[in-house]
Design an enzyme around this catalytic site. Structure first.
Site, short mmCIF file in Angstrom:
data_model
loop_
_atom_site.label_atom_id
_atom_site.label_comp_id
_atom_site.label_asym_id
_atom_site.label_seq_id
_atom_site.Cartn_x
_atom_site.Cartn_y
_atom_site.Cartn_z
N ASN A 10 0.87 -1.17 0.00
CA ASN A 10 0.00 0.00 0.00
C ASN A 10 0.91 1.23 0.00
O ASN A 10 1.50 1.56 1.02
CB ASN A 10 -0.90 -0.02 1.25
N TRP A 11 1.01 1.85 -1.14
CA TRP A 11 1.94 2.99 -1.26
C TRP A 11 1.41 4.25 -0.58
O TRP A 11 2.13 5.21 -0.44
CB TRP A 11 2.21 3.27 -2.75
N LYS A 12 0.12 4.26 -0.24
CA LYS A 12 -0.49 5.46 0.33
C LYS A 12 -0.21 6.65 -0.62
O LYS A 12 -0.16 6.43 -1.83
CB LYS A 12 0.00 5.69 1.77
N HIS A 93 -9.52 1.32 4.83
CA HIS A 93 -8.26 1.53 5.55
C HIS A 93 -8.53 2.49 6.71
O HIS A 93 -9.33 3.41 6.59
CB HIS A 93 -7.20 2.10 4.61
N GLU A 95 -6.95 4.90 7.73
CA GLU A 95 -6.70 6.31 7.38
C GLU A 95 -7.89 6.91 6.62
O GLU A 95 -8.08 8.13 6.63
CB GLU A 95 -5.39 6.42 6.57
N GLU A 164 -5.56 -4.89 10.41
CA GLU A 164 -4.56 -3.85 10.65
C GLU A 164 -4.87 -3.16 11.97
O GLU A 164 -5.67 -2.20 11.99
CB GLU A 164 -4.57 -2.82 9.51
N GLY A 170 2.52 2.14 11.00
CA GLY A 170 3.51 3.22 10.98
C GLY A 170 4.27 3.40 12.28
O GLY A 170 4.97 4.39 12.46
N SER A 209 3.41 -2.18 10.24
CA SER A 209 4.86 -2.24 10.48
C SER A 209 5.48 -3.57 10.05
O SER A 209 6.41 -4.07 10.69
CB SER A 209 5.17 -1.95 11.96
N GLY A 230 2.93 -1.24 4.24
CA GLY A 230 2.96 0.19 3.93
C GLY A 230 4.36 0.63 3.55
O GLY A 230 4.84 0.41 2.44
P1 13P Z 1 3.10 0.40 7.63
O1 13P Z 1 3.56 -0.92 7.06
O2 13P Z 1 3.87 1.55 7.15
O3 13P Z 1 2.95 0.31 9.12
O4 13P Z 1 1.60 0.65 7.07
C1 13P Z 1 0.67 -0.37 7.20
C2 13P Z 1 -0.53 -0.01 6.42
O5 13P Z 1 -1.25 0.90 6.77
C3 13P Z 1 -0.79 -0.79 5.20
O6 13P Z 1 -2.08 -0.55 4.72
#
Ligand code: 13P
Length: 264
Positions: A10-12, A93, A95, A164, A170, A209, A230
């Site tokens: 997931n590149w966000k 997600h 977010e 998640e 993060g 993470s 992520g």
């Molecule tokens: P991280 O791997 O950066 O913690 O992010 C996880 C995430 O939100 C994947 O959708």
């Protein structure tokens, strides 16, 4: 459930056309025998379609509208995403749930649109730190999943769930493997109870993470079908290493470590 592990990046709101091409160049070499995809920002879908066409990597988006089309400025429909050859779309997600007020109802509607468009929705669920501390994890998961079961019916068998825990995203600190396995088993049981046999095909990923250093321990858990990555999915070699761990786990068929109990 497929024994083949699934690794989704997931590149966000990160990445570039150049990074897509770096991944494509790396994937021209030997690629591990797991399922792998990158969920990129919308403007990179066309680049991914061109770059990954003859590659083991698939691609997808990070959200879609719960509507089919119409006067919804700024929204992108599932069908539009599918038109770029995408296989996956992430919905729900944390977010989006926290920053864009996505409710369980919206998330279920998005998953339904994705399925209708021929995409595989990756539906994110998971508790916040205060919910974990209040022993509410199982209750939160049940609430998030029930709306999905009601809306999707038999379509449930074609989705992917990503557990998640919001507190692990993060943070640099993934949830402990025992806790992850326990949460995944809890999700399987909720789905089996409310959706019966259509739930048995559902893959359940862990996200929060994930890194090359912990991917193998996480994917060795009995109830973990793969990972949603992520930050580490932005580095081609790190993503490759996570895919190698996936291949290792699926061939080794490692036993699950002892589970740690999650309060209900
Ligand atoms: P991280 O791997 O950066 O913690 O992010 C996880 C995430 O939100 C994947 O959708």
């Amino acid at each position: 459930m497929s024994p083949t592990k699934l690794v989704i990046g997931n590149w966000k709101m990160n990445g570039s056309a150049g990074l897509v091409k770096e991944f494509a160049a790396l994937a021209k070499g030997d690629w591990p025998a797991c399922d792998a995809a990158l969920c990129v920002p919308y403007p990179l879908l066309a680049v991914a379609q061109g770059a990954f066409a003859v590659s083991p990597l698939r691609w997808g988006a990070q959200d879609c509208s719960a509507e089919s089309d119409g006067a919804f400025t700024g929204e992108v429909s599932a069908r539009m995403i599918r038109d770029f050859g995408a296989r996956y779309v992430i919905v729900g997600h944390s977010e989006r749930r926290s920053g864009h007020a996505d409710t369980d109802g919206h998330v279920a509607g998005k998953a339904q649109r994705a399925l209708a468009a021929g995409l595989t929705p990756i539906v994110c669920v998971g508790e916040k730190a205060e919910e974990r501390d209040g022993n509410q994890t199982a209750m939160v998961l049940r609430r998030q999943l029930l709306q999905l079961v009601r809306t999707l019916g038999r379509g449930l068998g074609s989705i992917v769930i990503a557990y998640e825990p919001v507190w692990a995203i993060g943070s640099g600190h993934p949830a402990p493997p025992g806790l992850i396995d326990d949460a995944h088993r809890c999700i399987s049981e909720i789905l089996a109870f409310h959706a019966g046999t259509s739930a048995t095909a559902v893959r359940i990923l862990y996200g929060g993470s994930v890194s090359p250093g912990n991917a193998e321990a996480i994917m060795s858990c009995r109830h973990v079908s793969g990972v949603l990555v992520g930050q580490a999915s932005l580095a081609p070699t790190a993503f490759l290493d996570i895919c190698k761990a996936a291949e290792l786990c699926q061939t080794a068929g490692l036993a699950a470590p002892a589970a740690q109990t999650i309060g209900t």
